[in-house]
Design an enzyme around this catalytic site. Sequence first.
Site, PDB file in Angstrom:
ATOM      1  N   HIS A 140       0.856  -1.126  -0.034  1.00 12.36           N
ATOM      2  CA  HIS A 140      -0.101   0.068  -0.224  1.00 12.36           C
ATOM      3  C   HIS A 140       0.794   1.303   0.106  1.00 12.36           C
ATOM      4  CE1 HIS A 140      -3.721  -2.267   1.123  1.00 12.36           C
ATOM      5  NE2 HIS A 140      -2.742  -3.051   1.298  1.00 12.36           N
ATOM      6  N   ASP A 190      -5.824   5.467   1.304  1.00 18.35           N
ATOM      7  CA  ASP A 190      -6.234   3.938   1.114  1.00 18.35           C
ATOM      8  C   ASP A 190      -7.825   3.919   1.700  1.00 18.35           C
ATOM      9  OD1 ASP A 190      -6.024   1.130   2.376  1.00 18.35           O
ATOM     10  OD2 ASP A 190      -4.273   1.220   1.149  1.00 18.35           O
TER      11      ASP A 190
END
Length: 455
Positions: free
Chosen positions: A24, A129
């Site tokens: 991520h 995210d």
Amino acid sequence: MTTNNERQSAAVAVIAVPLPAQGHLNQMLQLSSLISSHGVPVYYAGSALHNRQARSRINALNPQEVARINFHDFPIPPFLSPPPNPNSTNKFPTQLAPATEATLSLRGPFAAYLEQMAHKFTRVVVIHDPLMSYVVQDVAEIPNAESYRFVCISAFSHISFICGALGLPFPVPHPKELPPYEGWTSETAPKFFAIQAKPSEIRSGNIFNTSRLIEGPYMEVIEREELKKGRPSWAIGPILPTSSRSNDSHECLEWLDKQEEKSVIYVSFGTTVSLSDKEINELAHGLERSRVKFLWVLRDADKGDVFDGDVRRAELPEGFGENGMVVREWAPQPQILGHPSIGGFMTHCGWNSCVESVTAGVPMAAWPMHSDQPRNAALVADILKTGIVVREWKDRFELVKASRIENVVRRLMASEEGKEMRKTAEELSAAVRRATDLGGASRIELDSFIAHITR
């Protein structure tokens, strides 16, 4: 001379908020670099520790491009950083839970920072995210701020999770048998996921690291549902740079320089998977018996703090390694996959790895371990036709034997079936690369997103 467009862009700032897990962090850094290259100032906001991690593993990114990004460090409470358990039958990275749960404390500091930035810029665009939705939810209280969710998994997996959770049929083309919706996460992770659900609804749109050339039907389904709520979606991938060599040469790249074209299989299971001693032993014997040259990155999964030392060094069979190279540390995966000596990739099928492999035109031996990986493996093997599944998800508790590994490696690297997959992978790679060029499908969507946020 400053143009009107440049003045308009300078009035807008982007705050990028990643989840503190390598796949991520990496994708958000790539996206930040891409947006920054369009003259929009980007502030990459996370804990000092995880910002340091992101900067230390920039992969194929140009260091000069990363230098344009502004890193904002948040304080974060101390958290445990346990080692991964290689013997667990569930490969989900539970050792990262303390680090991800510690991010919940960032809501207050982020809200204060956002308010400060809102006074400096005409508009503040938060790109976050999905698993940081709780942290950024106060964007709804700032009149000149808006947020966009950056989805770090495939559109195929995204739909699969929604359908599985709601018990709905899969609405678009899919393999005859989807991987069962079980065993992909830990017992405690769903609680963390649930915390993000309601705050996620405030977003103004979605960005996907995929291309419509790979996942057109799945993006159409997502787009149709999201537009009902007034939220546009952009498929701008692949977002990693198309140039595959960096200025810094790694010893494994020098070793690859000496090998024949497409003769080496690259073996890596990413940053969240630790193999048991038994699994390592079977894999080593399988590679050896295949007689195919290999480059194997053998390292334990990341801990919450990747800098705290004390990393397990797994044992290999005596005399192993004559037909290949074993790397024990971090390795530059995009550059490896882009090397002409690489002919195949044995992978856990994390979406980062899938995108990098597709971009490089390298067929995959798909060995999913957790999370979105079983769905990605199905996409790669059954829909894109650029891979072979090493182990079916329903057989995940069974030890993969050396004979199976040997068979898959030979099929991928030294058979007509493998040649056909490589041809398909190379054709897909060429199309995907064209999509990111000026006038290509993904580039048009990126330009559309930049125009949207700098409107």
